[in-house]
Scaffold this active site. Structure first.
Site, PDB file in Angstrom:
ATOM      1  N   SER A 104     -48.295  15.988  35.063  1.00  9.87           N
ATOM      2  CA  SER A 104     -47.793  14.621  35.187  1.00  9.87           C
ATOM      3  C   SER A 104     -48.032  13.829  33.910  1.00  9.87           C
ATOM      4  O   SER A 104     -49.097  13.930  33.294  1.00  9.87           O
ATOM      5  CB  SER A 104     -48.500  13.923  36.351  1.00  9.87           C
ATOM      6  OG  SER A 104     -48.194  12.555  36.369  1.00  9.87           O
ATOM      7  N   TYR A 132     -41.437  10.532  31.923  1.00  9.04           N
ATOM      8  CA  TYR A 132     -40.648   9.354  32.299  1.00  9.04           C
ATOM      9  C   TYR A 132     -40.070   8.843  30.994  1.00  9.04           C
ATOM     10  O   TYR A 132     -40.825   8.460  30.085  1.00  9.04           O
ATOM     11  CB  TYR A 132     -41.534   8.259  32.888  1.00  9.04           C
ATOM     12  CG  TYR A 132     -42.040   8.493  34.287  1.00  9.04           C
ATOM     13  CD1 TYR A 132     -41.306   8.080  35.402  1.00  9.04           C
ATOM     14  CD2 TYR A 132     -43.275   9.101  34.504  1.00  9.04           C
ATOM     15  CE1 TYR A 132     -41.787   8.274  36.687  1.00  9.04           C
ATOM     16  CE2 TYR A 132     -43.757   9.296  35.785  1.00  9.04           C
ATOM     17  CZ  TYR A 132     -43.014   8.876  36.876  1.00  9.04           C
ATOM     18  OH  TYR A 132     -43.495   9.076  38.138  1.00  9.04           O
ATOM     19  N   THR A 158     -38.111  12.685  34.604  1.00  5.25           N
ATOM     20  CA  THR A 158     -38.059  12.034  35.920  1.00  5.25           C
ATOM     21  C   THR A 158     -37.212  10.777  35.823  1.00  5.25           C
ATOM     22  O   THR A 158     -37.511   9.886  35.031  1.00  5.25           O
ATOM     23  CB  THR A 158     -39.484  11.703  36.390  1.00  5.25           C
ATOM     24  OG1 THR A 158     -40.209  12.928  36.495  1.00  5.25           O
ATOM     25  CG2 THR A 158     -39.490  11.017  37.741  1.00  5.25           C
ATOM     26  N   LYS A 222     -35.324  15.570  37.018  1.00  4.70           N
ATOM     27  CA  LYS A 222     -36.005  15.456  38.321  1.00  4.70           C
ATOM     28  C   LYS A 222     -35.643  14.137  38.992  1.00  4.70           C
ATOM     29  O   LYS A 222     -35.726  13.083  38.363  1.00  4.70           O
ATOM     30  CB  LYS A 222     -37.526  15.536  38.122  1.00  4.70           C
ATOM     31  CG  LYS A 222     -38.325  15.342  39.396  1.00  4.70           C
ATOM     32  CD  LYS A 222     -39.804  15.567  39.167  1.00  4.70           C
ATOM     33  CE  LYS A 222     -40.595  15.459  40.449  1.00  4.70           C
ATOM     34  NZ  LYS A 222     -40.757  14.088  40.927  1.00  4.70           N
ATOM     35  N   HIS A 246     -38.911  12.057  45.099  1.00  5.86           N
ATOM     36  CA  HIS A 246     -40.221  11.597  44.608  1.00  5.86           C
ATOM     37  C   HIS A 246     -41.222  11.522  45.767  1.00  5.86           C
ATOM     38  O   HIS A 246     -41.999  10.580  45.892  1.00  5.86           O
ATOM     39  CB  HIS A 246     -40.056  10.218  43.941  1.00  5.86           C
ATOM     40  CG  HIS A 246     -41.055   9.927  42.862  1.00  5.86           C
ATOM     41  ND1 HIS A 246     -40.726   9.766  41.550  1.00  5.86           N
ATOM     42  CD2 HIS A 246     -42.403   9.770  42.894  1.00  5.86           C
ATOM     43  CE1 HIS A 246     -41.793   9.502  40.825  1.00  5.86           C
ATOM     44  NE2 HIS A 246     -42.844   9.507  41.627  1.00  5.86           N
TER      45      HIS A 246
END
Ligand code: HOC
Length: 356
Positions: A104, A132, A158, A222, A246
């Site tokens: 992450s 992100y 993401t 994603k 998510h």
């Protein structure tokens, strides 16, 4: 432990209530969260018989990775809330299982240290980095460089978070910050100082194009749920699609990933692998998703429950339980290889036994 549910029960007892609820909770009324698991329960597998082989092959090829089974670890934030060893323990356990960890961007251990922990266990361990997209291109580029330097073999971009989901459990607890001493380490030492992960609705396909052009790393998108976005993702050069809502933490009215999977698989038409996460709790869920066309599936919360229950050993248990359950499911469906899980095996539960 005999099931992921047991590890979840232990984790619930061990974790501080506000941390348990941060991990367990979803957005709004938690309709999407509940539906992710429930949707798998609405489906049934129609087994074939007499496969004529005593062995099964679970290995799968993914972008930039060979995995020992079609189960990988999806990105979840802040593992050191679950256990002091945090992402280091997770990385060791995932490396031992021979599968992929998507680290992450909101990890409480920096990506370079996560990679080092994984490689102590297996020098060939595969890590992907969740990114992100940031409106600040320098920050995005720096994070991509760090992921590449750490040996990550793919980026998982993401894109389901133009704003942060409304997590009412967190609001009820007043849980807005990490406890003292914990940081989102990948965001801590950026030029200009620590910063939060930016979620911005200003980002567009053009930003994804710029990212695509900036690196040769394989890239998966994603948070795809709409078939047209799946098509666009392929057109924009993505090497894979991760069908995900998510974990029910963003749009509460979003469908369960497994419910939209068949249409996305159809639209993608084999051009890139289609992965899925959301609601996978049993080996039979893995089998259903593969039969509907997924190449592999991710788990998020079960890893956090294993971590909270028993650190590295707990995560190892989660992965080995799923491996055993999936292997049993494949055998019980009369399969020898992943390719034996075909769409005709999936029906809707009930007397009609409808096909997808
Ligand atoms: C404060 C930034 O994916 C979640 C995570 C969000 C990670 C970014 C946190 O809670 O769903």
């Amino acid at each position: 432990m005999t099931s992921l549910a047991e590890l979840h029960d232990v984790a619930r007892q061990r974790l501080a209530p506000e941390h348990y609820d941060y991990f367990a909770g979803g957005a709004g009324d938690e309709v999407a969260l509940a539906d992710n698991e429930r949707s798998f329960r609405r489906l049934a597998l129609l087994p074939r018989i007499l496969p004529g082989s005593a062995t099964r092959d679970l290995a799968v090829r993914l972008p930039g990775a060979e995995a020992s089974m079609p189960v990988f670890v999806s990105p979840t934030a802040f593992h050191r809330l679950a256990h002091p060893d945090g992402e280091l323990a997770t990385a060791r356990a995932v490396a031992a299982a021979g599968t992929v960890l998507i680290a992450s961007m909101a990890a409480t251990v920096a990506i370079g240290d996560i990679a080092a922990a994984a490689r102590e266990v297996d020098p060939g361990a595969t890590l992907w980095f969740q990114l992100y997209l940031q409106t600040d291109r320098e920050v995005t580029d720096l994070l991509v460089r760090r992921a590449a330097d750490a040996g990550c073999s793919a980026l998982v971009v993401t894109v389901d978070s133009p704003v942060f989901g409304r997590h009412e459990r967190d609001r009820q607890h007043g849980f807005t910050d990490l406890p003292d001493g914990l940081f989102a380490e990948n965001m801590r030492d950026l030029p200009g100082g620590p910063r939060n992960i930016e979620m911005s609705p200003a980002l567009s396909w053009a930003d994804l194009d710029r990212l695509r052009e900036s690196t040769s790393l394989p890239m998966l998108l994603k948070g795809v749920l709409h078939p047209e976005d799946a098509h666009l993702a392929v057109e924009h050069g993505m090497d894979g699609i991760l069908v995900s809502n998510h974990g029910g933490r963003q749009l509460d009215a979003a469908p369960a990933p497994v419910d939209v999977l068949p249409r996305i698989v159809e639209v993608v038409g084999g051009r890139v692998p289609v992965l899925l996460d959301g609601g996978v709790r049993r080996g039979t869920d893995v089998a259903i998703a593969l039969a509907l066309g997924a190449t592999a599936v991710g788990i998020g919360r079960p890893v956090l429950w294993g971590l909270a229950a028993a650190g590295e050993s707990g995560v190892r248990q989660v992965l080995e339980l799923l491996r055993e359950e999936f292997d049993d499911a494949l055998a019980l469906c009369g399969g020898r290889r992943l390719a034996d899980l075909t769409r005709d095996l999936v029906t809707v539960r009930g007397p009609e036994g409808g096909k997808w």
